[in-house]
Design a protein around this motif. Structure first.
Motif, PDB file in Angstrom:
ATOM      1  N   GLU A   1      -0.533  19.200  -2.876  1.00 36.33           N
ATOM      2  CA  GLU A   1      -0.780  18.029  -3.708  1.00 36.33           C
ATOM      3  C   GLU A   1      -0.005  16.788  -3.259  1.00 36.33           C
ATOM      4  OE1 GLU A   1      -3.482  20.003  -5.858  1.00 36.33           O
ATOM      5  OE2 GLU A   1      -2.920  17.937  -6.247  1.00 36.33           O
ATOM      6  N   ALA A   2       0.731  16.879  -2.153  1.00 44.40           N
ATOM      7  CA  ALA A   2       1.629  15.793  -1.773  1.00 44.40           C
ATOM      8  C   ALA A   2       0.945  14.444  -1.642  1.00 44.40           C
ATOM      9  CB  ALA A   2       2.352  16.142  -0.477  1.00 44.40           C
ATOM     10  N   PHE A   3      -0.313  14.437  -1.159  1.00 49.27           N
ATOM     11  CA  PHE A   3      -0.996  13.167  -0.988  1.00 49.27           C
ATOM     12  C   PHE A   3      -2.270  13.115  -1.814  1.00 49.27           C
ATOM     13  CE2 PHE A   3       1.586  13.480   2.848  1.00 49.27           C
ATOM     14  CZ  PHE A   3       2.257  12.262   2.769  1.00 49.27           C
ATOM     15  N   ALA A   4      -2.179  13.532  -3.057  1.00 46.42           N
ATOM     16  CA  ALA A   4      -3.338  13.485  -3.951  1.00 46.42           C
ATOM     17  C   ALA A   4      -3.805  12.031  -4.069  1.00 46.42           C
ATOM     18  CB  ALA A   4      -2.962  14.030  -5.324  1.00 46.42           C
ATOM     19  N   THR A   5      -5.089  11.857  -4.249  1.00 44.03           N
ATOM     20  CA  THR A   5      -5.615  10.500  -4.308  1.00 44.03           C
ATOM     21  C   THR A   5      -5.940  10.074  -5.728  1.00 44.03           C
ATOM     22  OG1 THR A   5      -7.824  11.348  -3.872  1.00 44.03           O
ATOM     23  CG2 THR A   5      -6.543  10.592  -1.972  1.00 44.03           C
ATOM     24  N   ASP A   6      -5.370  10.723  -6.709  1.00 47.40           N
ATOM     25  CA  ASP A   6      -5.639  10.358  -8.087  1.00 47.40           C
ATOM     26  C   ASP A   6      -4.606   9.365  -8.618  1.00 47.40           C
ATOM     27  OD1 ASP A   6      -3.620  12.225  -8.057  1.00 47.40           O
ATOM     28  OD2 ASP A   6      -4.247  13.200  -9.913  1.00 47.40           O
ATOM     29  N   LEU A   7      -4.094   8.519  -7.738  1.00 46.46           N
ATOM     30  CA  LEU A   7      -3.149   7.492  -8.154  1.00 46.46           C
ATOM     31  C   LEU A   7      -3.885   6.449  -8.989  1.00 46.46           C
ATOM     32  CD1 LEU A   7      -1.262   6.981  -4.780  1.00 46.46           C
ATOM     33  CD2 LEU A   7      -0.391   8.110  -6.820  1.00 46.46           C
ATOM     34  N   ASP A   8      -3.174   5.849  -9.925  1.00 45.89           N
ATOM     35  CA  ASP A   8      -3.754   4.810 -10.768  1.00 45.89           C
ATOM     36  C   ASP A   8      -3.584   3.460 -10.067  1.00 45.89           C
ATOM     37  OD1 ASP A   8      -4.947   3.581 -12.948  1.00 45.89           O
ATOM     38  OD2 ASP A   8      -3.037   3.354 -14.002  1.00 45.89           O
ATOM     39  N   LEU A   9      -4.587   3.092  -9.282  1.00 48.30           N
ATOM     40  CA  LEU A   9      -4.502   1.870  -8.484  1.00 48.30           C
ATOM     41  C   LEU A   9      -4.434   0.591  -9.317  1.00 48.30           C
ATOM     42  CD1 LEU A   9      -6.821   2.851  -5.506  1.00 48.30           C
ATOM     43  CD2 LEU A   9      -4.349   3.145  -5.760  1.00 48.30           C
TER      44      LEU A   9
ATOM     45  N   LEU B   1       4.302   0.497  -9.999  1.00 49.35           N
ATOM     46  CA  LEU B   1       4.904  -0.809  -9.739  1.00 49.35           C
ATOM     47  C   LEU B   1       4.438  -1.877 -10.714  1.00 49.35           C
ATOM     48  CD1 LEU B   1       4.607  -0.900  -5.852  1.00 49.35           C
ATOM     49  CD2 LEU B   1       6.498  -0.083  -7.261  1.00 49.35           C
ATOM     50  N   GLY B   2       3.203  -1.763 -11.196  1.00 44.99           N
ATOM     51  CA  GLY B   2       2.674  -2.816 -12.052  1.00 44.99           C
ATOM     52  C   GLY B   2       2.696  -4.141 -11.304  1.00 44.99           C
ATOM     53  N   ARG B   3       3.095  -5.196 -11.984  1.00 43.40           N
ATOM     54  CA  ARG B   3       3.238  -6.518 -11.348  1.00 43.40           C
ATOM     55  C   ARG B   3       4.664  -6.590 -10.807  1.00 43.40           C
ATOM     56  NH1 ARG B   3       4.191 -12.139 -13.105  1.00 43.40           N
ATOM     57  NH2 ARG B   3       3.123 -13.407 -11.549  1.00 43.40           N
TER      58      ARG B   3
ATOM     59  N   PRO C   1       0.809  -1.216   0.000  1.00 45.47           N
ATOM     60  CA  PRO C   1       0.000   0.000   0.000  1.00 45.47           C
ATOM     61  C   PRO C   1       0.839   1.261   0.000  1.00 45.47           C
ATOM     62  CG  PRO C   1      -0.024  -0.989   2.160  1.00 45.47           C
ATOM     63  CD  PRO C   1       0.717  -1.939   1.245  1.00 45.47           C
ATOM     64  N   LEU C   2       2.075   1.193   0.482  1.00 45.28           N
ATOM     65  CA  LEU C   2       2.958   2.348   0.584  1.00 45.28           C
ATOM     66  C   LEU C   2       2.165   3.551   1.067  1.00 45.28           C
ATOM     67  CD1 LEU C   2       5.202   1.773  -2.534  1.00 45.28           C
ATOM     68  CD2 LEU C   2       5.725   1.226  -0.193  1.00 45.28           C
ATOM     69  N   LEU C   3       2.194   4.645   0.350  1.00 43.22           N
ATOM     70  CA  LEU C   3       1.505   5.839   0.821  1.00 43.22           C
ATOM     71  C   LEU C   3       0.088   5.983   0.288  1.00 43.22           C
ATOM     72  CD1 LEU C   3       4.395   8.409   0.713  1.00 43.22           C
ATOM     73  CD2 LEU C   3       3.543   7.099   2.624  1.00 43.22           C
ATOM     74  N   THR C   4      -0.369   5.029  -0.483  1.00 44.02           N
ATOM     75  CA  THR C   4      -1.710   5.118  -1.047  1.00 44.02           C
ATOM     76  C   THR C   4      -2.758   5.230   0.057  1.00 44.02           C
ATOM     77  OG1 THR C   4      -0.967   3.775  -2.886  1.00 44.02           O
ATOM     78  CG2 THR C   4      -3.328   4.029  -2.639  1.00 44.02           C
ATOM     79  N   GLU C   5      -2.655   4.362   1.074  1.00 41.04           N
ATOM     80  CA  GLU C   5      -3.621   4.399   2.170  1.00 41.04           C
ATOM     81  C   GLU C   5      -3.498   5.682   2.977  1.00 41.04           C
ATOM     82  OE1 GLU C   5      -3.058   0.820   4.385  1.00 41.04           O
ATOM     83  OE2 GLU C   5      -3.788  -0.439   2.760  1.00 41.04           O
ATOM     84  N   ALA C   6      -2.276   6.147   3.214  1.00 41.93           N
ATOM     85  CA  ALA C   6      -2.076   7.392   3.962  1.00 41.93           C
ATOM     86  C   ALA C   6      -2.679   8.565   3.204  1.00 41.93           C
ATOM     87  CB  ALA C   6      -0.591   7.631   4.211  1.00 41.93           C
ATOM     88  N   GLY C   7      -2.505   8.584   1.891  1.00 36.51           N
ATOM     89  CA  GLY C   7      -3.079   9.655   1.078  1.00 36.51           C
ATOM     90  C   GLY C   7      -4.595   9.626   1.099  1.00 36.51           C
TER      91      GLY C   7
END
Length: 163
Positions: free
Chosen positions: A30-38, A113-115, A5-11
């Motif tokens: 914008e440091a913890f924007a939640t528009d990451l491509d999960l 990270l992909g796979r 999860p790294l910082l995805t959950e924190a964001g």
């Protein structure tokens, strides 16, 4: 195998907290924007370096040809990122700037990270598993192995963007 999860959950938590307070995320940077491509396993991660290198990375991006020049290559020649800023700080180098006080640098980057190839051991050949097309990155779980920190390594510069 864990999903990193790294910082995805924190964001996501930060965004929820900001929304619950009735504020806008724009007011908090914008440091913890939640528009990451999960689906592609995109995360935020830290990269410790020198001030000069951080400025160069900000201008020109990361350079795989310099990988390992500041530290080792536990998982092969690539761009290394840490889940923890404490781990990234181990790679930050002190430089005396105009203020005459030591200055350290750290970059937060989007890393796709992909796979990923998961390992709890030193695997300098990990890059070859990625080059063969089976994986897109390496996830070194040193936390599970020896109680330290988790790291990710990408070998293709299209997978990393300094924020």
């Amino acid at each position: 195998r864990p999903d990193p999860p790294l910082l995805t959950e924190a964001g996501a938590k930060l965004a929820d907290d900001i929304a619950a307070a009735g504020e806008s995320a724009d007011d908090h940077g914008e440091a913890f924007a939640t528009d990451l491509d999960l689906p592609s396993n995109e995360v935020y991660a830290f990269h410790g370096t020198s001030v000069r290198s951080a400025l160069s990375i900000a201008r020109e991006g990361f350079r795989v040809d310099l990988a390992g020049s500041g530290a080792g290559t536990m998982y092969g020649t690539g761009c290394y990122f840490a889940e923890s800023c404490t781990k990234a700080d181990e790679y930050s180098k002190s430089e005396v700037m105009r203020s005459c006080d030591p200055t350290f640098a750290m970059i937060i980057a989007r890393v796709t990270l992909g796979r990923f190839f998961y390992t709890t051991e030193r695997r300098p050949e990990a890059k070859f598993f990625v080059c063969e097309g089976d994986f897109d990155s390496t996830f070194g779980d040193r936390e599970a192995a020896v109680g330290t920190f988790r790291e990710v390594v990408v070998y293709d510069l299209d997978q990393v963007y300094p924020e």
